[in-house]
Write a protein that holds these residues in place. Sequence first.
Motif, PDB file in Angstrom:
ATOM      1  N   GLN A  92      -5.707  45.388 -21.082  1.00 65.18           N
ATOM      2  CA  GLN A  92      -4.605  45.625 -22.012  1.00 65.18           C
ATOM      3  C   GLN A  92      -3.274  45.674 -21.267  1.00 65.18           C
ATOM      4  N   GLY A  93      -3.274  46.235 -20.065  1.00 65.33           N
ATOM      5  CA  GLY A  93      -2.051  46.275 -19.288  1.00 65.33           C
ATOM      6  C   GLY A  93      -1.549  44.904 -18.884  1.00 65.33           C
ATOM      7  N   GLN A  94      -2.469  43.946 -18.756  1.00 69.99           N
ATOM      8  CA  GLN A  94      -2.079  42.591 -18.378  1.00 69.99           C
ATOM      9  C   GLN A  94      -1.659  41.752 -19.577  1.00 69.99           C
ATOM     10  N   TYR A  95      -2.261  42.007 -20.748  1.00 71.75           N
ATOM     11  CA  TYR A  95      -2.030  41.157 -21.915  1.00 71.75           C
ATOM     12  C   TYR A  95      -1.616  42.010 -23.113  1.00 71.75           C
ATOM     13  N   THR A  96      -0.583  42.806 -22.925  1.00 70.82           N
ATOM     14  CA  THR A  96      -0.156  43.701 -23.996  1.00 70.82           C
ATOM     15  C   THR A  96       0.301  42.933 -25.231  1.00 70.82           C
ATOM     16  N   SER A  97       0.965  41.790 -25.033  1.00 69.48           N
ATOM     17  CA  SER A  97       1.516  41.041 -26.158  1.00 69.48           C
ATOM     18  C   SER A  97       0.530  40.034 -26.743  1.00 69.48           C
ATOM     19  N   GLU A  98      -0.584  39.779 -26.065  1.00 69.05           N
ATOM     20  CA  GLU A  98      -1.553  38.784 -26.533  1.00 69.05           C
ATOM     21  C   GLU A  98      -2.635  39.493 -27.330  1.00 69.05           C
ATOM     22  N   THR A  99      -2.361  39.708 -28.611  1.00 71.18           N
ATOM     23  CA  THR A  99      -3.267  40.500 -29.440  1.00 71.18           C
ATOM     24  C   THR A  99      -4.624  39.835 -29.632  1.00 71.18           C
ATOM     25  N   ALA A 100      -4.660  38.512 -29.663  1.00 65.25           N
ATOM     26  CA  ALA A 100      -5.935  37.818 -29.869  1.00 65.25           C
ATOM     27  C   ALA A 100      -6.881  38.083 -28.703  1.00 65.25           C
ATOM     28  N   LEU A 101      -6.376  37.998 -27.470  1.00 66.02           N
ATOM     29  CA  LEU A 101      -7.225  38.245 -26.307  1.00 66.02           C
ATOM     30  C   LEU A 101      -7.607  39.724 -26.211  1.00 66.02           C
ATOM     31  N   LEU A 102      -6.680  40.605 -26.563  1.00 63.21           N
ATOM     32  CA  LEU A 102      -7.003  42.032 -26.554  1.00 63.21           C
ATOM     33  C   LEU A 102      -8.110  42.352 -27.557  1.00 63.21           C
ATOM     34  N   ALA A 103      -8.022  41.774 -28.743  1.00 65.90           N
ATOM     35  CA  ALA A 103      -9.054  42.000 -29.753  1.00 65.90           C
ATOM     36  C   ALA A 103     -10.395  41.429 -29.295  1.00 65.90           C
ATOM     37  N   ALA A 104     -10.370  40.261 -28.641  1.00 65.13           N
ATOM     38  CA  ALA A 104     -11.608  39.675 -28.119  1.00 65.13           C
ATOM     39  C   ALA A 104     -12.220  40.576 -27.054  1.00 65.13           C
ATOM     40  N   GLY A 105     -11.390  41.138 -26.182  1.00 67.69           N
ATOM     41  CA  GLY A 105     -11.897  42.073 -25.184  1.00 67.69           C
ATOM     42  C   GLY A 105     -12.489  43.318 -25.811  1.00 67.69           C
ATOM     43  N   ALA A 106     -11.846  43.823 -26.857  1.00 68.36           N
ATOM     44  CA  ALA A 106     -12.374  45.006 -27.547  1.00 68.36           C
ATOM     45  C   ALA A 106     -13.726  44.713 -28.191  1.00 68.36           C
ATOM     46  N   VAL A 107     -13.888  43.529 -28.760  1.00 65.23           N
ATOM     47  CA  VAL A 107     -15.174  43.149 -29.359  1.00 65.23           C
ATOM     48  C   VAL A 107     -16.251  43.058 -28.287  1.00 65.23           C
ATOM     49  N   ILE A 108     -15.910  42.495 -27.131  1.00 70.01           N
ATOM     50  CA  ILE A 108     -16.881  42.382 -26.041  1.00 70.01           C
ATOM     51  C   ILE A 108     -17.356  43.760 -25.593  1.00 70.01           C
ATOM     52  N   VAL A 109     -16.432  44.704 -25.458  1.00 74.27           N
ATOM     53  CA  VAL A 109     -16.783  46.042 -24.992  1.00 74.27           C
ATOM     54  C   VAL A 109     -17.618  46.786 -26.039  1.00 74.27           C
ATOM     55  N   ALA A 110     -17.297  46.606 -27.316  1.00 71.39           N
ATOM     56  CA  ALA A 110     -17.999  47.335 -28.376  1.00 71.39           C
ATOM     57  C   ALA A 110     -19.336  46.706 -28.754  1.00 71.39           C
ATOM     58  N   LEU A 111     -19.555  45.451 -28.393  1.00 71.49           N
ATOM     59  CA  LEU A 111     -20.744  44.739 -28.862  1.00 71.49           C
ATOM     60  C   LEU A 111     -22.061  45.391 -28.454  1.00 71.49           C
ATOM     61  N   PRO A 112     -22.253  45.882 -27.218  1.00 73.20           N
ATOM     62  CA  PRO A 112     -23.545  46.503 -26.877  1.00 73.20           C
ATOM     63  C   PRO A 112     -23.914  47.682 -27.758  1.00 73.20           C
ATOM     64  N   THR A 113     -22.948  48.552 -28.079  1.00 71.69           N
ATOM     65  CA  THR A 113     -23.263  49.693 -28.932  1.00 71.69           C
ATOM     66  C   THR A 113     -23.593  49.251 -30.354  1.00 71.69           C
ATOM     67  N   VAL A 114     -22.914  48.219 -30.830  1.00 70.10           N
ATOM     68  CA  VAL A 114     -23.202  47.707 -32.171  1.00 70.10           C
ATOM     69  C   VAL A 114     -24.619  47.132 -32.226  1.00 70.10           C
ATOM     70  N   ILE A 115     -24.982  46.352 -31.206  1.00 74.07           N
ATOM     71  CA  ILE A 115     -26.321  45.755 -31.170  1.00 74.07           C
ATOM     72  C   ILE A 115     -27.396  46.845 -31.112  1.00 74.07           C
ATOM     73  N   LEU A 116     -27.174  47.854 -30.273  1.00 74.36           N
ATOM     74  CA  LEU A 116     -28.151  48.936 -30.168  1.00 74.36           C
ATOM     75  C   LEU A 116     -28.312  49.662 -31.495  1.00 74.36           C
ATOM     76  N   PHE A 117     -27.206  49.929 -32.157  1.00 72.37           N
ATOM     77  CA  PHE A 117     -27.286  50.630 -33.434  1.00 72.37           C
ATOM     78  C   PHE A 117     -28.006  49.782 -34.477  1.00 72.37           C
TER      79      PHE A 117
END
Length: 267
Positions: free
Chosen positions: A225-250
């Motif tokens: 996020q510190g590197q791509y503060t203005s690039e919301t699409a990439l930030l959202a993609a990174g957030a999905v990547i981080v959250a995906l394991p917990t979603v799959i487990l649930f």
Amino acid sequence: MRVSRAETTLNYVILLGFALFALTPVLTILLTSVSAPLGEPDGLYLSNFVEAWTVGGFGRSLGNSVVVAAIVVSLAAVLAIGAGYAFGTMRFRGSTPLFYLFLLGLMIPTEATVFPLFFDLRTLGLTDTYLAIAMPQVAQSVAFGTFWLRAQFRAMPVSLLEAAALDGAGPMRALTRIMVPAARPAILTMLVLVFMWTWNEFLIALVMAPGGSLRTAPLGLANFQGQYTSETALLAAGAVIVALPTVILFLFLQRHFIRGMLEGASQ
């Protein structure tokens, strides 16, 4: 008691409203993650995930989170099952004060203990290690797991343990062969919660690994996020990547999770 059609319709309307309230942020992040980056024409950009994974180095941070979560979940499960079994089925001197001592782990916030723990671990030379990140979370998880499983084991019929004793089963055999299978939904619920808390933990990983070599997934996302503060699409993609394991487990364990929550609420 009969429920009228108007009451049933109102219940569905209320549930639909709560579902929309909960799903709107999730759907917003998903749509943003595949939207067009800055300077690109409108369209569906699944390549955002590839770029976020490559540039953000999420492979390494996710791997670190997997190792930490495996340590925390496995140790917390063994210790919480044993402690919950002892407090829930056995009577011994000092059990009540000792159980309240366990509950202190739920009452004291992480912010109050993380910095003293850092200096202690630094003295022992354990900072910037997986153990430094995992062990404080093991202690917190054992406190919750003991509280959770004590209630579960106490709610089980005493006749189960009496029948096991008549068959010649000792305490350990009764635990592994009878109590643990009967408490499976509650145990799986505890494991899912512990995994989610460990995966999303930010402060302990930040303080205990100041060198940055063991950056976990939330820290990796913050750095990205510190590197791509203005690039919301990439930030959202990174957030999905981080959250995906917990979603799959649930999704895989949701039936047991819901069953365990309902059993805990009914006790």
